[in-house]
Write a protein that holds these residues in place. Structure first.
Motif, PDB file in Angstrom:
ATOM      1  N   LEU A 143      61.326  29.345  56.691  1.00 42.42           N
ATOM      2  CA  LEU A 143      62.002  30.200  57.665  1.00 42.42           C
ATOM      3  C   LEU A 143      62.657  31.394  56.972  1.00 42.42           C
ATOM      4  N   ARG A 144      63.206  31.176  55.802  1.00 46.48           N
ATOM      5  CA  ARG A 144      63.823  32.283  55.065  1.00 46.48           C
ATOM      6  C   ARG A 144      62.783  33.316  54.642  1.00 46.48           C
ATOM      7  N   ARG A 145      61.633  32.849  54.183  1.00 49.77           N
ATOM      8  CA  ARG A 145      60.591  33.805  53.764  1.00 49.77           C
ATOM      9  C   ARG A 145      60.068  34.577  54.972  1.00 49.77           C
ATOM     10  N   LEU A 146      59.905  33.909  56.090  1.00 49.41           N
ATOM     11  CA  LEU A 146      59.450  34.592  57.297  1.00 49.41           C
ATOM     12  C   LEU A 146      60.472  35.638  57.739  1.00 49.41           C
ATOM     13  N   ALA A 147      61.747  35.255  57.764  1.00 54.61           N
ATOM     14  CA  ALA A 147      62.792  36.185  58.202  1.00 54.61           C
ATOM     15  C   ALA A 147      62.866  37.395  57.271  1.00 54.61           C
ATOM     16  N   ALA A 148      62.797  37.149  55.966  1.00 49.48           N
ATOM     17  CA  ALA A 148      62.841  38.260  55.010  1.00 49.48           C
ATOM     18  C   ALA A 148      61.659  39.198  55.211  1.00 49.48           C
ATOM     19  N   SER A 149      60.481  38.633  55.459  1.00 49.99           N
ATOM     20  CA  SER A 149      59.289  39.471  55.616  1.00 49.99           C
ATOM     21  C   SER A 149      59.367  40.317  56.883  1.00 49.99           C
ATOM     22  N   ILE A 150      59.970  39.785  57.934  1.00 45.87           N
ATOM     23  CA  ILE A 150      60.119  40.556  59.173  1.00 45.87           C
ATOM     24  C   ILE A 150      61.015  41.764  58.929  1.00 45.87           C
ATOM     25  N   TRP A 151      62.112  41.541  58.216  1.00 45.22           N
ATOM     26  CA  TRP A 151      63.034  42.649  57.943  1.00 45.22           C
ATOM     27  C   TRP A 151      62.349  43.711  57.067  1.00 45.22           C
ATOM     28  N   VAL A 152      61.675  43.265  56.016  1.00 48.95           N
ATOM     29  CA  VAL A 152      61.012  44.212  55.109  1.00 48.95           C
ATOM     30  C   VAL A 152      59.886  44.951  55.830  1.00 48.95           C
ATOM     31  N   ALA A 153      59.123  44.244  56.662  1.00 43.22           N
ATOM     32  CA  ALA A 153      58.052  44.896  57.421  1.00 43.22           C
ATOM     33  C   ALA A 153      58.625  45.906  58.406  1.00 43.22           C
ATOM     34  N   GLY A 154      59.768  45.580  59.003  1.00 40.97           N
ATOM     35  CA  GLY A 154      60.417  46.518  59.911  1.00 40.97           C
ATOM     36  C   GLY A 154      60.810  47.800  59.203  1.00 40.97           C
ATOM     37  N   ARG A 155      61.385  47.667  58.026  1.00 42.35           N
ATOM     38  CA  ARG A 155      61.736  48.854  57.244  1.00 42.35           C
ATOM     39  C   ARG A 155      60.494  49.677  56.912  1.00 42.35           C
ATOM     40  N   ALA A 156      59.407  48.978  56.554  1.00 38.72           N
ATOM     41  CA  ALA A 156      58.169  49.681  56.201  1.00 38.72           C
ATOM     42  C   ALA A 156      57.609  50.463  57.378  1.00 38.72           C
ATOM     43  N   ASN A 157      57.964  50.032  58.592  1.00 37.30           N
ATOM     44  CA  ASN A 157      57.497  50.719  59.799  1.00 37.30           C
ATOM     45  C   ASN A 157      58.581  51.606  60.407  1.00 37.30           C
ATOM     46  N   SER A 158      59.539  52.008  59.552  1.00 37.32           N
ATOM     47  CA  SER A 158      60.579  52.982  59.917  1.00 37.32           C
ATOM     48  C   SER A 158      61.509  52.490  61.020  1.00 37.32           C
ATOM     49  N   MET A 159      61.683  51.178  61.124  1.00 35.99           N
ATOM     50  CA  MET A 159      62.634  50.637  62.090  1.00 35.99           C
ATOM     51  C   MET A 159      64.041  50.712  61.510  1.00 35.99           C
ATOM     52  N   SER A 160      65.028  50.859  62.380  1.00 35.61           N
ATOM     53  CA  SER A 160      66.416  50.902  61.934  1.00 35.61           C
ATOM     54  C   SER A 160      66.853  49.514  61.470  1.00 35.61           C
ATOM     55  N   GLU A 161      67.931  49.473  60.690  1.00 38.20           N
ATOM     56  CA  GLU A 161      68.451  48.183  60.240  1.00 38.20           C
ATOM     57  C   GLU A 161      68.873  47.325  61.429  1.00 38.20           C
ATOM     58  N   GLU A 162      69.377  47.967  62.464  1.00 42.54           N
ATOM     59  CA  GLU A 162      69.772  47.226  63.665  1.00 42.54           C
ATOM     60  C   GLU A 162      68.563  46.568  64.324  1.00 42.54           C
ATOM     61  N   HIS A 163      67.456  47.315  64.406  1.00 41.00           N
ATOM     62  CA  HIS A 163      66.248  46.744  64.998  1.00 41.00           C
ATOM     63  C   HIS A 163      65.689  45.617  64.126  1.00 41.00           C
ATOM     64  N   CYS A 164      65.753  45.792  62.811  1.00 39.89           N
ATOM     65  CA  CYS A 164      65.277  44.740  61.905  1.00 39.89           C
ATOM     66  C   CYS A 164      66.099  43.469  62.087  1.00 39.89           C
ATOM     67  N   ALA A 165      67.417  43.643  62.179  1.00 41.95           N
ATOM     68  CA  ALA A 165      68.297  42.487  62.364  1.00 41.95           C
ATOM     69  C   ALA A 165      68.002  41.786  63.684  1.00 41.95           C
ATOM     70  N   GLU A 166      67.771  42.559  64.732  1.00 46.64           N
ATOM     71  CA  GLU A 166      67.474  41.977  66.038  1.00 46.64           C
ATOM     72  C   GLU A 166      66.146  41.222  66.009  1.00 46.64           C
ATOM     73  N   ALA A 167      65.161  41.773  65.297  1.00 46.03           N
ATOM     74  CA  ALA A 167      63.866  41.096  65.183  1.00 46.03           C
ATOM     75  C   ALA A 167      64.015  39.758  64.474  1.00 46.03           C
ATOM     76  N   VAL A 168      64.831  39.728  63.423  1.00 48.01           N
ATOM     77  CA  VAL A 168      65.051  38.475  62.697  1.00 48.01           C
ATOM     78  C   VAL A 168      65.776  37.466  63.579  1.00 48.01           C
TER      79      VAL A 168
END
Length: 362
Positions: A143-168
């Motif tokens: 679960l930790r690896r999945l959550a980390a990858s979602i945040w990193v992928a969000g950043r790679a797609n120019s998502m805001s930190e708020e959106h990355c946090a919400e996705a996680v």
């Protein structure tokens, strides 16, 4: 505790396992020992191994000429780096607070290791699709690896930190709700549950639903017969795999002969029905193929097989299996598996609700 509840009872139909009510009670007791808030804490510990050195060590035993390709794919982006560093993250997550509940886990459950594939009934389902590191381990690790990858992928797609946090948060909430749902299901029902394209689309927003439809359409086109014009050519009346050096390269005759012998051994690990079906095909060509990021440099081959006619073709992928990066954190240097290919096959079948009937080992 709950971590010790799954003992010898599961090896016999004459002994009753711990019942559901008692398991819930044991699980709640774990909250005192491992508070849920503690699962979100992390800081680099003193004496943490150098990640670069860990990566360099992981290159041992790989095909040397392909290591630069692996490094190139990793340095291309933070997400590419994450994909190639299961060994680094295993070291990190294994040192964190955990409940001690250790089911079979993927070991590399980043976002890119989920995808569409066809079930034996030819239905399109979505599930994990990489099991190189599969092994018993803490559920928190996946679960930790999945959550980390979602945040990193969000950043790679120019998502805001708020959106990355919400996705996680959405991901973790969905995980919690699904586990809670499965906990109340009959044991066999849990093993038959799966997410197909229709269910995924129905439970998604309108914008995401359109992306799912497009992704599913692309997945349906990834079949052996559609791959033939792209990846093969005819040479002297014989179909051959097209070389794309250094990513796809032809093997020597001696190596092809050894791989052919290995495929004959693989045939005998299939269920009798599928052994007879696949046994009607003949190898016509074999090539080495670079795949993924973490797997680059390991020995991976694609074999082209021809059946009852020149248009009746099947591609088989062969992939080298090494010791899981999780193993040392679960049972040290002792060996649990005599054959790493057997480990991958066994745990893939445990983790996927629908597995490829041609899955086997050699």
């Amino acid at each position: 505790m709950l971590a010790d509840a799954d003992g010898t009872a599961y090896a016999s139909l004459r002994r009753r396992p711990v019942d559901r009510a008692e398991r819930y009670a044991l699980g709640k007791k774990l909250r005192a020992r491992v508070p849920r808030k503690s699962l979100g804490d992390w800081a680099p510990p003193a004496g943490r191994p150098d990640p670069v050195q860990q990566i360099m060590d992981s290159h041992e035993g790989r095909v040397g000429r392909l290591v630069p390709i692996r490094v190139g794919r990793m340095v291309a982006s933070p997400y590419g780096f994450l994909r190639g560093t299961a060994v680094v993250m295993a070291e990190d997550v294994a040192r964190l607070p955990a409940t001690g509940i250790t089911p079979v886990i993927c070991g590399d459950a980043h976002l890119g290791n989920f995808g569409f594939y066809a079930s034996p009934e030819r239905d399109l389902v979505i599930d994990l699709n990489d099991f190189d590191e599969a092994h018993p381990g803490g559920w928190e690790w996946d679960l930790r690896r999945l959550a980390a990858s979602i945040w990193v992928a969000g950043r790679a797609n120019s998502m805001s930190e708020e959106h990355c946090a919400e996705a996680v948060r959405t991901c973790v909430a969905a995980y919690r709700e699904e586990v809670r749902f499965l906990a109340d299901q009959p044991l066999l029902s849990r093993s038959f549950g799966r997410i197909d394209v229709d269910r995924l689309a129905d439970e998604s927003s309108a914008a995401l639903r359109q992306e799912i439809v497009h992704a599913a359409r692309r997945a349906r086109h990834r079949t052996s017969d559609r791959a033939v014009p792209r990846f093969t050519t005819e040479v002297a009346g014989r179909r051959r795999i097209v070389e794309e050096s250094p990513l796809i390269t032809r093997v020597s005759e001696a190596e092809a002969e050894l791989i052919g012998e290995a495929l004959d051994e693989y045939l005998h690990t299939l269920a009798p029905h599928w052994r007879r079906v696949l046994g009607g095909y003949t190898i016509v060509d074999i090539a080495h193929k670079v795949v993924g990021v973490g797997s680059v440099g390991l020995r991976a081959y694609v074999a082209l097989l021809e059946g009852s006619s020149a248009d009746d073709v099947v591609f088989l992928q062969l992939k080298q299996a090494r010791r899981s990066v999780l193993a040392r954190y679960v049972h040290g240097e002792s060996a649990w598996h005599a054959h790493q290919g057997q480990r991958v096959v066994e745990y893939q079948q445990a983790l996927q609700t629908v597995s490829d009937p041609l899955l086997g080992l050699t």
